[in-house]
Design a protein around this motif. Structure first.
Motif, PDB file in Angstrom:
ATOM      1  N   LYS A 132       7.197   4.792 -42.746  1.00 37.67           N
ATOM      2  CA  LYS A 132       5.839   4.454 -42.310  1.00 37.67           C
ATOM      3  C   LYS A 132       5.802   3.999 -40.855  1.00 37.67           C
ATOM      4  N   ASP A 133       6.955   3.538 -40.335  1.00 36.68           N
ATOM      5  CA  ASP A 133       7.016   3.075 -38.947  1.00 36.68           C
ATOM      6  C   ASP A 133       7.362   4.171 -37.956  1.00 36.68           C
ATOM      7  N   SER A 134       7.687   5.376 -38.445  1.00 36.01           N
ATOM      8  CA  SER A 134       8.117   6.422 -37.513  1.00 36.01           C
ATOM      9  C   SER A 134       7.313   7.709 -37.632  1.00 36.01           C
ATOM     10  N   THR A 135       6.181   7.661 -38.331  1.00 36.44           N
ATOM     11  CA  THR A 135       5.425   8.887 -38.577  1.00 36.44           C
ATOM     12  C   THR A 135       4.914   9.544 -37.297  1.00 36.44           C
ATOM     13  N   SER A 136       4.715   8.767 -36.243  1.00 35.20           N
ATOM     14  CA  SER A 136       4.204   9.332 -34.990  1.00 35.20           C
ATOM     15  C   SER A 136       5.324   9.725 -34.029  1.00 35.20           C
ATOM     16  N   LEU A 137       6.562   9.558 -34.454  1.00 32.32           N
ATOM     17  CA  LEU A 137       7.708   9.817 -33.579  1.00 32.32           C
ATOM     18  C   LEU A 137       8.324  11.184 -33.874  1.00 32.32           C
ATOM     19  N   PRO A 138       9.036  11.757 -32.902  1.00 32.85           N
ATOM     20  CA  PRO A 138       9.681  13.050 -33.137  1.00 32.85           C
ATOM     21  C   PRO A 138      10.846  12.908 -34.112  1.00 32.85           C
ATOM     22  N   PRO A 139      11.282  14.004 -34.730  1.00 38.35           N
ATOM     23  CA  PRO A 139      12.431  13.932 -35.642  1.00 38.35           C
ATOM     24  C   PRO A 139      13.648  13.321 -34.962  1.00 38.35           C
TER      25      PRO A 139
END
Length: 341
Positions: free
Chosen positions: A295-302
């Motif tokens: 939930k804390d990385s959904t806006s980040l690239p793989p």
């Protein structure tokens, strides 16, 4: 004189034949890049023989993403994350693809190695079984026989999964089974279920039997932690330019492969004698795509991680007994070059 002339004429042919025969014991398990002039030759060791999870890496090779970043990538099959951690730490491979619990355990043993970014940020750890059994919650596992492998991360985190759902390990029967034998144990009915990764065994069982399978994911019942990602030895990390390019190429490969899952899976054709059927690969990859973020990385690239998720993973590993001491996150994850969250 004629013999010397004949030998000279045959030499190029003999050298060509020798080159063609030097591909090793498992040639189809490897895949290499375009060999672009000036590119750095780099070896990546997988956690296992190729399966659907690895599709983006092969996609990046086939579609020139690694070459664009100046990397001629050679992909090698692995024999488990623990073995990959040891091989990379010893310098027998430049980079590795391995499970984070195996990396944490390796660091505790003194192996000089760090993560450059975890891609499967929601654990695929699960209990897998034929759908006809109708298990829908951990309570349904009470009294059941489950195939597990002693000492691996799954066997050590499974008791936590049970505890968080009001059960004890004694409520189930664990049958110690070699990793490669779990599938046959389920198919033959020797066990009711197996401990495995939700993006791995299930589709293979369904293909072999024609029966539907289900996976009870740890993450859906209160327990998750970081899983597979890119690792490198401390000595390799000193090559900051190469590491930076490798990290960027890997993340870009995953980003582009996620846009075209069919092309990603097609990129794996012919890469290994152990390669699952195309429809199995596709199901494995589709399941993998559900695991890329928290939930804390959904806006980040793989591959971009957060310190909070790393801290949570380390604490879970300590609670499960995978490590005895929880060290600072920087001892496990090098974010000086890695994609940052």
């Amino acid at each position: 004189m004629r013999r010397r002339t004949l030998a000279a004429a045959l030499l190029p042919i003999l050298l060509l034949a020798a080159s063609a025969c030097s591909s090793g014991d498992e040639p189809a398990a490897n895949a290499s890049g375009s060999g672009a002039k000036g590119a750095d030759k780099v070896t990546l060791m997988l956690n296992w023989y190729p399966y659907g999870e690895h599709a983006p890496i092969y996609y990046g090779v086939k579609h020139g993403i690694f070459a664009k970043h100046g990397i001629d990538l050679n992909i090698q099959a692995g024999q488990g994350s623990g073995a990959t951690v040891q091989a990379v730490g010893a310098g027998n491979a430049d980079f590795g693809w391995a499970d984070t619990p195996a990396l944490l355990a390796g660091v505790e043993k003194g192996i000089p190695i760090k993560s450059l970014g975890v891609y499967l940020q929601t654990t695929p750890a699960s209990v897998q079984f034929f759908s006809a059994k109708g298990y829908t919650s951990p309570a349904d596992l009470k009294g059941k026989t489950i195939a597990g492998t002693a000492g691996d991360a799954l066997s050590k985190t499974f008791p936590m999964f049970l505890a968080r759902n009001g059960l004890k390990l004694s409520d189930v029967k664990i049958q110690n089974t070699a990793p490669a034998s779990k599938i046959s144990a389920v198919i033959s009915g020797q066990v009711d279920a197996l401990l495995g990764n939700a993006n791995d065994q299930g589709p293979t069982i369904a293909k072999k039997t024609g029966k539907g399978t289900s996976a009870m994911k740890f993450a859906d019942f209160g327990l998750t932690y970081y899983s597979n990602g890119l690792i490198a030895s401390d000595s390799e990390l000193s090559k900051t330019d190469l590491v930076d390019r490798m990290v960027k190429a890997m993340s870009e490969s995953w980003t582009e492969a996620a846009k075209d899952p069919k092309a990603a899976v097609d990129s794996m054709a012919g890469t290994s004698q152990q390669l699952p059927a195309p429809e199995v690969l596709r199901k494995q990859f589709d399941a993998t795509l559900q695991l890329l973020h928290t939930k804390d990385s959904t806006s980040l690239p793989p591959g971009a991680n957060t310190a909070a998720d790393w801290n949570a993973t380390v604490q879970t590993a300590k609670e499960a007994g995978l490590i005895s001491t929880a060290k600072p996150v920087s001892d496990y994850w090098d974010d000086s070059v890695a994609l940052k969250g």
